[in-house]
Design a protein around this motif. Sequence first.
Motif, PDB file in Angstrom:
ATOM      1  N   GLU A   1      60.084  10.932   3.651  1.00 49.17           N
ATOM      2  CA  GLU A   1      59.701   9.518   3.571  1.00 49.17           C
ATOM      3  C   GLU A   1      59.531   9.070   2.122  1.00 49.17           C
TER       4      GLU A   1
ATOM      5  N   SER B   1      59.464  14.894  12.702  1.00 52.79           N
ATOM      6  CA  SER B   1      58.072  14.662  13.119  1.00 52.79           C
ATOM      7  C   SER B   1      57.842  15.032  14.580  1.00 52.79           C
ATOM      8  N   GLY B   2      58.891  15.116  15.363  1.00 49.82           N
ATOM      9  CA  GLY B   2      58.762  15.493  16.770  1.00 49.82           C
ATOM     10  C   GLY B   2      58.871  16.984  17.025  1.00 49.82           C
TER      11      GLY B   2
ATOM     12  N   VAL C   1      57.920  15.916   6.455  1.00 50.76           N
ATOM     13  CA  VAL C   1      58.160  14.520   6.816  1.00 50.76           C
ATOM     14  C   VAL C   1      57.733  13.600   5.681  1.00 50.76           C
TER      15      VAL C   1
ATOM     16  N   ASP D   1      65.164   8.326   6.933  1.00 52.73           N
ATOM     17  CA  ASP D   1      64.248   7.820   7.968  1.00 52.73           C
ATOM     18  C   ASP D   1      64.511   8.501   9.305  1.00 52.73           C
ATOM     19  N   ARG D   2      65.788   8.595   9.673  1.00 52.15           N
ATOM     20  CA  ARG D   2      66.136   9.233  10.952  1.00 52.15           C
ATOM     21  C   ARG D   2      65.771  10.718  10.933  1.00 52.15           C
ATOM     22  N   TRP D   3      66.010  11.355   9.806  1.00 48.06           N
ATOM     23  CA  TRP D   3      65.692  12.770   9.661  1.00 48.06           C
ATOM     24  C   TRP D   3      64.183  12.991   9.773  1.00 48.06           C
ATOM     25  N   ALA D   4      63.406  12.146   9.102  1.00 48.05           N
ATOM     26  CA  ALA D   4      61.946  12.264   9.163  1.00 48.05           C
ATOM     27  C   ALA D   4      61.444  12.062  10.589  1.00 48.05           C
ATOM     28  N   ALA D   5      62.018  11.091  11.285  1.00 50.35           N
ATOM     29  CA  ALA D   5      61.604  10.842  12.673  1.00 50.35           C
ATOM     30  C   ALA D   5      61.903  12.056  13.558  1.00 50.35           C
ATOM     31  N   ALA D   6      63.064  12.655  13.361  1.00 49.74           N
ATOM     32  CA  ALA D   6      63.414  13.836  14.157  1.00 49.74           C
ATOM     33  C   ALA D   6      62.496  15.007  13.828  1.00 49.74           C
TER      34      ALA D   6
END
Length: 89
Positions: free
Chosen positions: A72, A54-55, A68, A47-52
């Motif tokens: 997920e 996505s930015g 991403v 989750d943290r990796w996907a959030a990073a």
Amino acid sequence: MQPRDEDLLDFDTSGLEDWDGERARAALDGKDGDLYRNHLHIALHLDRWAAAESGRTDTDARYTAGYVQALEDMAAFLRQTYYLPEEPS
């Protein structure tokens, strides 16, 4: 300090196609409970990796979106107990 099981299961399940809270609890209480806890920890990391990811703006947007989505999806599969050993028939 290890997170409590309730904390590991504290995530949005609305996007999970095959979420079954009873199955998850049974997995935590079963013989592969430690393995499932590990999977839930990995899902948090994903989750943290996907959030990073996505930015990011230094790669193609379609590539980033696919990457991403893959992260997920892996987190979702881990949470839905898909990678636990199957019970013998």
